[in-house]
Structure formats: structure tokens, C-alpha cells
Scaffold this active site. Structure first.
Site, mmCIF file in Angstrom:
data_model
loop_
_atom_site.group_PDB
_atom_site.id
_atom_site.type_symbol
_atom_site.label_atom_id
_atom_site.label_comp_id
_atom_site.label_asym_id
_atom_site.label_seq_id
_atom_site.Cartn_x
_atom_site.Cartn_y
_atom_site.Cartn_z
ATOM 1 N N ASP A 8 -10.734 4.906 -14.322
ATOM 2 C CA ASP A 8 -9.986 4.036 -13.428
ATOM 3 C C ASP A 8 -10.576 2.635 -13.510
ATOM 4 O O ASP A 8 -11.795 2.463 -13.371
ATOM 5 C CB ASP A 8 -10.060 4.546 -11.989
ATOM 6 C CG ASP A 8 -9.328 5.873 -11.802
ATOM 7 O OD1 ASP A 8 -8.652 6.303 -12.759
ATOM 8 O OD2 ASP A 8 -9.432 6.457 -10.715
ATOM 9 N N ASP A 129 1.548 11.242 -5.538
ATOM 10 C CA ASP A 129 0.320 11.201 -4.762
ATOM 11 C C ASP A 129 0.678 11.456 -3.306
ATOM 12 O O ASP A 129 1.555 10.773 -2.751
ATOM 13 C CB ASP A 129 -0.363 9.839 -4.908
ATOM 14 C CG ASP A 129 -0.507 9.432 -6.367
ATOM 15 O OD1 ASP A 129 -0.874 10.302 -7.176
ATOM 16 O OD2 ASP A 129 -0.243 8.262 -6.687
#
Length: 241
Positions: A8, A129
Site C-alpha cells: 500500500d 470494503d
């Protein structure tokens, strides 16, 4: 089942968040390319990369860094974060990414998702998500009010073949994945499901494998040393064989 180590990117660095909170960003590795090469040497064939700044801004921020990693790491790379237009989809796929992940767009612009799937088929994935089963958007900063299963079924109807499911409460916690949530999703749709969030050990990988999932993303556990990537890849290969 495939293992996808995660990188990330926040402000050009490899970081991990706790439950999607940007204020908790912790630098966990140095150069993204060197990190990717390390994962490849341990047997990984896929890499999961997210432009965290792009997810929040709604447009690519670390585009060049991610594509440079995809081009030189010698791995298949799926990338997400701020992909909200066909031009961005094309830039990533033509630039070396193997698959792009559409997140907030799946909630706010399903026609865009449909256009991308029609053009690129299995090279398009959708990230769902969720917080307490409700899908979140805009870099996890807003709830959509839609049940994650409902979103998944809509994406299945559009033709999406890959769904990356993250329980935000589990992300970055190393407390184990939400097996019940993932099993429910896997049974509800025909899409290939990739689990994300909470993976902490080899036992978690085995439990995910037992659900019949397509893939599992591992992040913080790899950087913290609680999950041996080489062992995880070997176990999945052994079971599949």
C-alpha cells in the site's frame, strides 16, 4: 488459492493502516520495488498494490511508482486506488498492470464498471470494503448504506469475475479474517473471491483455503513476520496439487 502480498502506497512509501484509518499509517518497508522483488523471491506470482492517496483523492497519485513496480518486478500486479475513469483503467492496463480494482466506482457509477468489464473482461476486479456488512467508499471514509452482498450481486450481474472483499474492522489488525463474511459472499455469487483483512498466520491461510476462495491478500502479517510467505505459497500449492 493464490497468495497476494500487499504493498500500500502513501506519500510514496510502503505503509499499513489500522482499520483503514489514514492517521495510523505506519511505514513498513523501504523501496516498493525492492519489497516486490523480495516477495517474488519467496514464491509469490501476484502482487496487490493500492494507491492510498489516490483512493482518497479520487484520482491516481502514485501512478508512476506503481507502474514502475509492475513493469520491473516480474510479477502479475493488481492495482487499486482512485481508478474512476476509463482513461485511468487503460493507462494502468497498458502500462503493465495485469488487473485493476474498481472500488468506489462500483457503488457510484456501475455503468463505468460495466464499460470497463465489457472492454477488459477478467482484467477488471471490484473491491468491496465493508464495515459491519455495509459497503464503504471514498477511501473507506464514507458508508454507502448498501449491504455488501447486494453490491456483489449487482457486480456479478454486470459481468465482474473478481471481487476483493475487505472487512475494514479486520484490516491491519492481524486478528484473523472474517471467515463468516467471506463464506457468505463466496456462496452468494459465482465470482472469484479474494479475501483481504486480518490475515495473521498460516492457519488463517488454511482456513481461507478451506472456504474455497480464489485468493488471499496478506499485508501487515508479512511485514511483522507472523506469516511466512514462502510457507503460505507452498501450502496452497500443495493443497491445490
Amino acid at each position: 488459492m493464490i497468495i497476494l502480498p500487499a504493498i500500500d502506497i502513501h506519500e510514496g512509501r510502503c505503509v499499513r493502516l489500522f482499520q483503514g484509518d489514514y492517521s495510523t499509517a505506519e511505514v513498513v518497508a523501504g523501496d516498493p520495488l525492492e519489497t516486490a522483488e523480495g516477495f517474488r523471491e519467496q514464491g509469490a506470482h501476484w502482487l496487490h498494490m493500492v494507491d492510498l492517496d489516490g483512493a482518497k483523492a479520487g484520482r491516481p497519485i502514485n501512478h508512476e511508482l506503481i507502474l514502475n513496480t509492475a513493469e520491473t518486478a516480474g510479477m502479475h500486479v493488481e492495482v487499486g486506488g482512485g481508478i474512476r475513469s476509463m482513461r485511468t483503467v487503460e493507462d494502468y492496463l497498458m502500462g503493465g498492470a495485469s488487473r485493476v480494482i474498481l472500488g468506489s466506482a462500483a457503488l457510484g457509477d456501475p455503468e463505468f464498471v460495466k464499460e470497463a468489464v465489457c472492454a477488459y473482461g477478467k482484467r477488471i476486479a471490484v473491491g468491496i470494503d465493508a464495515i459491519d456488512g455495509i459497503a464503504a467508499a471514498e477511501g473507506w471514509t464514507k458508508k454507502s448504506g448498501m449491504d455488501y452482498i447486494e453490491v456483489a450481486k449487482r457486480m456479478e450481474g454486470i459481468g465482474v469475475q473478481y471481487i476483493i472483499c475487505t472487512d475494514i474492522h479486520k484490516d491491519g489488525t492481524q486478528s484473523g479474517p472474517n471467515l463468516e463474511m467471506l463464506d457468505k459472499l463466496n456462496r452468494a455469487v459465482s465470482c472469484n473471491i479474494i479475501a483481504s483483512g486480518g490475515v495473521s498466520s498460516l492457519l488463517d491461510i488454511i482456513n481461507l483455503y478451506d472456504l474455497g476462495l480464489y485468493g488471499a491478500i496478506a499485508g501487515k502479517a508479512l511485514y511483522a513476520g507472523t506469516l511466512d510467505l514462502k510457507a503460505a505459497v507452498r501450502v496452497c500449492h500443495k493443497f491445490s496439487g
